[in-house]
Design a protein around this motif. Structure first.
Motif, PDB file in Angstrom:
ATOM      1  N   ARG A  26       0.530  -1.440  -0.214  1.00 50.10           N
ATOM      2  CA  ARG A  26      -0.197   0.460   0.344  1.00 50.10           C
ATOM      3  C   ARG A  26       0.893   1.186   0.101  1.00 50.10           C
ATOM      4  NH1 ARG A  26      -4.837   0.272   4.141  1.00 50.10           N
ATOM      5  NH2 ARG A  26      -4.504   2.147   3.144  1.00 50.10           N
ATOM      6  N   ASP A  27       2.755   1.178   0.350  1.00 47.74           N
ATOM      7  CA  ASP A  27       2.703   2.335   1.120  1.00 47.74           C
ATOM      8  C   ASP A  27       3.878   2.455  -0.567  1.00 47.74           C
ATOM      9  OD1 ASP A  27       3.567   5.103   1.868  1.00 47.74           O
ATOM     10  OD2 ASP A  27       4.690   4.193   3.189  1.00 47.74           O
ATOM     11  N   SER A  28       4.041   1.867  -1.312  1.00 49.17           N
ATOM     12  CA  SER A  28       4.552   1.260  -2.194  1.00 49.17           C
ATOM     13  C   SER A  28       4.851   2.628  -3.333  1.00 49.17           C
ATOM     14  CB  SER A  28       4.589  -0.068  -3.046  1.00 49.17           C
ATOM     15  OG  SER A  28       3.718   0.971  -4.260  1.00 49.17           O
ATOM     16  N   VAL A  29       5.843   2.797  -3.987  1.00 50.73           N
ATOM     17  CA  VAL A  29       5.864   4.725  -4.882  1.00 50.73           C
ATOM     18  C   VAL A  29       5.050   4.516  -6.094  1.00 50.73           C
ATOM     19  CG1 VAL A  29       7.868   5.458  -6.734  1.00 50.73           C
ATOM     20  CG2 VAL A  29       8.612   4.723  -4.097  1.00 50.73           C
ATOM     21  N   ARG A  30       4.198   5.661  -6.105  1.00 53.07           N
ATOM     22  CA  ARG A  30       3.342   5.756  -7.075  1.00 53.07           C
ATOM     23  C   ARG A  30       3.532   6.814  -7.503  1.00 53.07           C
ATOM     24  NH1 ARG A  30      -2.245   2.986  -4.303  1.00 53.07           N
ATOM     25  NH2 ARG A  30      -1.344   0.843  -3.992  1.00 53.07           N
ATOM     26  N   GLU A  31       2.492   7.443  -8.826  1.00 54.05           N
ATOM     27  CA  GLU A  31       2.135   8.409  -9.768  1.00 54.05           C
ATOM     28  C   GLU A  31       1.161   9.111  -9.200  1.00 54.05           C
ATOM     29  OE1 GLU A  31       3.674   8.991 -13.510  1.00 54.05           O
ATOM     30  OE2 GLU A  31       6.368   8.188 -12.884  1.00 54.05           O
ATOM     31  N   PHE A  32       0.976  10.387  -8.243  1.00 52.96           N
ATOM     32  CA  PHE A  32      -0.153  10.910  -8.494  1.00 52.96           C
ATOM     33  C   PHE A  32       0.114  12.445  -9.103  1.00 52.96           C
ATOM     34  CE2 PHE A  32       0.830   8.868  -4.730  1.00 52.96           C
ATOM     35  CZ  PHE A  32      -0.020   7.329  -4.667  1.00 52.96           C
ATOM     36  N   GLU A  33      -1.457  13.008  -9.312  1.00 52.22           N
ATOM     37  CA  GLU A  33      -1.855  14.673 -10.018  1.00 52.22           C
ATOM     38  C   GLU A  33      -2.617  15.319  -8.817  1.00 52.22           C
ATOM     39  OE1 GLU A  33      -2.033  15.538 -14.283  1.00 52.22           O
ATOM     40  OE2 GLU A  33      -3.830  16.348 -13.050  1.00 52.22           O
ATOM     41  N   VAL A  61       3.007  14.067  -9.079  1.00 51.80           N
ATOM     42  CA  VAL A  61       4.427  14.292  -8.105  1.00 51.80           C
ATOM     43  C   VAL A  61       4.086  12.278  -8.068  1.00 51.80           C
ATOM     44  CG1 VAL A  61       3.918  16.141  -6.575  1.00 51.80           C
ATOM     45  CG2 VAL A  61       2.810  13.667  -6.067  1.00 51.80           C
ATOM     46  N   ARG A  62       5.920  11.683  -7.456  1.00 51.95           N
ATOM     47  CA  ARG A  62       5.578  10.036  -7.196  1.00 51.95           C
ATOM     48  C   ARG A  62       6.361  10.545  -5.736  1.00 51.95           C
ATOM     49  NH1 ARG A  62      10.710   8.666 -10.947  1.00 51.95           N
ATOM     50  NH2 ARG A  62       8.663   8.780 -12.870  1.00 51.95           N
ATOM     51  N   GLY A  63       5.618   9.465  -5.294  1.00 49.23           N
ATOM     52  CA  GLY A  63       6.468   9.111  -3.648  1.00 49.23           C
ATOM     53  C   GLY A  63       5.251   8.379  -3.221  1.00 49.23           C
ATOM     54  N   ARG A  64       5.967   7.995  -1.907  1.00 47.48           N
ATOM     55  CA  ARG A  64       5.031   6.763  -1.118  1.00 47.48           C
ATOM     56  C   ARG A  64       3.239   7.358  -0.986  1.00 47.48           C
ATOM     57  NH1 ARG A  64       7.826   2.308  -0.246  1.00 47.48           N
ATOM     58  NH2 ARG A  64       9.635   2.131  -0.953  1.00 47.48           N
ATOM     59  N   TRP A  65       2.847   6.987  -0.522  1.00 49.99           N
ATOM     60  CA  TRP A  65       0.881   6.978  -0.543  1.00 49.99           C
ATOM     61  C   TRP A  65       1.288   7.264   1.154  1.00 49.99           C
ATOM     62  CZ3 TRP A  65      -3.505   8.480  -1.719  1.00 49.99           C
ATOM     63  CH2 TRP A  65      -4.459   8.433   0.009  1.00 49.99           C
ATOM     64  N   SER A  66       1.757   7.702   2.139  1.00 47.63           N
ATOM     65  CA  SER A  66       2.278   8.282   2.953  1.00 47.63           C
ATOM     66  C   SER A  66       2.288   9.571   2.848  1.00 47.63           C
ATOM     67  CB  SER A  66       3.237   7.584   4.062  1.00 47.63           C
ATOM     68  OG  SER A  66       4.103   7.826   3.589  1.00 47.63           O
ATOM     69  N   VAL A 110       8.651  16.020  -7.355  1.00 49.59           N
ATOM     70  CA  VAL A 110       7.568  16.604  -7.956  1.00 49.59           C
ATOM     71  C   VAL A 110       8.088  16.680  -9.688  1.00 49.59           C
ATOM     72  CG1 VAL A 110       7.038  18.999  -9.837  1.00 49.59           C
ATOM     73  CG2 VAL A 110       7.334  18.720  -6.801  1.00 49.59           C
ATOM     74  N   LEU A 111       7.821  15.798 -10.311  1.00 52.76           N
ATOM     75  CA  LEU A 111       7.354  15.380 -12.045  1.00 52.76           C
ATOM     76  C   LEU A 111       7.503  16.284 -12.738  1.00 52.76           C
ATOM     77  CD1 LEU A 111       6.712  11.304 -11.560  1.00 52.76           C
ATOM     78  CD2 LEU A 111       9.235  12.592 -11.573  1.00 52.76           C
ATOM     79  N   GLU A 112       5.587  16.900 -13.177  1.00 56.54           N
ATOM     80  CA  GLU A 112       5.842  18.170 -13.733  1.00 56.54           C
ATOM     81  C   GLU A 112       4.657  18.897 -13.735  1.00 56.54           C
ATOM     82  OE1 GLU A 112       3.982  17.709 -18.536  1.00 56.54           O
ATOM     83  OE2 GLU A 112       4.203  15.447 -16.927  1.00 56.54           O
ATOM     84  N   VAL A 113       4.478  20.489 -13.770  1.00 57.34           N
ATOM     85  CA  VAL A 113       3.975  20.992 -13.484  1.00 57.34           C
ATOM     86  C   VAL A 113       3.052  21.735 -14.963  1.00 57.34           C
ATOM     87  CG1 VAL A 113       3.688  23.525 -12.461  1.00 57.34           C
ATOM     88  CG2 VAL A 113       5.387  21.974 -11.392  1.00 57.34           C
ATOM     89  N   ASN A 114       2.069  21.483 -14.407  1.00 52.92           N
ATOM     90  CA  ASN A 114       1.289  22.657 -16.087  1.00 52.92           C
ATOM     91  C   ASN A 114       0.211  23.013 -15.435  1.00 52.92           C
ATOM     92  OD1 ASN A 114      -0.229  22.524 -18.428  1.00 52.92           O
ATOM     93  ND2 ASN A 114      -1.301  20.725 -17.952  1.00 52.92           N
ATOM     94  N   PRO A 115      -0.204  24.583 -15.922  1.00 54.74           N
ATOM     95  CA  PRO A 115       0.763  25.134 -16.859  1.00 54.74           C
ATOM     96  C   PRO A 115       2.344  25.394 -16.375  1.00 54.74           C
ATOM     97  CG  PRO A 115      -0.291  26.880 -16.629  1.00 54.74           C
ATOM     98  CD  PRO A 115      -0.879  25.417 -15.385  1.00 54.74           C
TER      99      PRO A 115
END
Length: 314
Positions: A26-33, A61-66, A110-115
């Motif tokens: 559950r706390d594995s590394v994931r990507e979220f917006e 962003v990329r990181g663990r759920w926590s 932080v992977l990407e910012v839009n705009p």
């Protein structure tokens, strides 16, 4: 014995291993917006931001759920753009390092910012005083009017603060319309000043006092009256008039006419026969009391009369 010896301990070990596996998964590394609100800070002195500013920016962003959970539950998270060193026409870039610092977290990347940037548009901050114009709707009661000089407002000017390019186009501000439908008395109301259409322009006041003094127009009213007083009829005689009932037309300013009709003078219409009898005439003109500033007309203006001797009852 390998399976049955210390069975309780072995079962507990298996359960702990499963629990650890679930937590790690559950706390594995994931990507979220996530969506982060954006704001402006430290605008150069004497200037104001007039560009287009999105309400939020989308940050991947990329990181663990926590770490991500802490990020989205922190309501204070916001990107503040420091414009102290930025000039008009330049672009402000949201690079990953800037956003990472603003989010104040190391648990996500932080992977990407839009705009990824915005165009900075600045204008000179301006202060200007403009007059307040009162708007009205509806018409007053019959006999009343509202002219340009019948409206007064306090304060009669407001100060605008905002971008020079917008304020220089504003000649005046208006109030919410004041309803005058059927009004027959002077008014004093508190009226809201309408916004000028730009959120960047501030008004020094939001409400003003408006006084409406109704002007009067001439009106004509007609009533029917009996000739209540007849002078000059010889003693022991009757002097009947034809007609005994007349129409009285009153013309004047509306308030004076109203007062006249509410309490007409007594007698309103009278006839004095003495002169006519002396001249051996049988026509008399009616007399009426006309208050100052008003015209009172009796129709018909004259009546015929007869002089009849009283016959004793015996």
């Amino acid at each position: 014995r390998m399976f049955t010896e210390n069975l309780g301990v072995k079962i507990l070990s298996v359960l702990l291993a499963l629990l650890i596996h679930i937590v790690v998964q559950r706390d594995s590394v994931r990507e979220f917006e996530i969506r982060v609100p954006i704001g402006i800070s430290d605008v150069p002195s004497g200037q104001v931001f007039v560009g287009e500013l999105p309400e939020v920016v989308r940050v991947r962003v990329r990181g663990r759920w926590s770490g991500f959970r802490d990020l989205i539950t922190d309501k204070s998270n916001r990107l503040l753009l420091d414009l102290s060193g930025v000039r008009d026409g330049e672009r402000f870039v949201f690079d990953e390092h800037f956003v990472q610092q603003q989010l104040a977290t190391r648990q996500v990347q932080v992977l990407e910012v839009n705009p990824s940037s915005i165009l900075v548009r600045l204008d000179r901050l301006m202060h200007r005083k403009v007059p307040v114009r009162v708007s009205t709707t509806g018409n007053p009661a019959a006999g009343f009017r509202v002219g340009p000089g019948d409206l007064s407002v306090d304060p009669d000017v407001v100060e605008l603060t905002g971008p020079q390019g917008e304020i220089s186009q504003i000649r005046y501000v208006r109030t919410l319309p004041i309803d005058l439908a059927g009004t027959d008395a002077d008014l004093r109301v508190r009226a809201q000043v309408l916004p000028v259409g730009s959120p960047r322009v501030e008004l020094s006041v939001s409400e003003v006092d408006v006084q409406v003094k109704l002007g009067e127009t001439e009106v004509t009213r007609t009533l029917t009256s009996q000739v209540s007083v007849v002078h000059g009829c010889p003693p022991d005689h009757r002097c009947p008039l034809e007609p005994e009932e007349v129409s009285v037309q009153v013309r004047g300013l509306v308030r004076a006419v109203r007062a006249f009709l509410d309490a007409p003078p007594e007698p309103l219409v009278r006839a004095d026969l003495a002169d006519a009898i002396e001249r051996k005439e049988r026509t008399v003109r009616f007399q009426v009391q006309a208050p100052k500033g008003m015209t009172v007309t009796v129709r018909p203006a004259a009546a015929r009369f007869r002089v009849l001797a009283e016959i004793p009852a015996e």
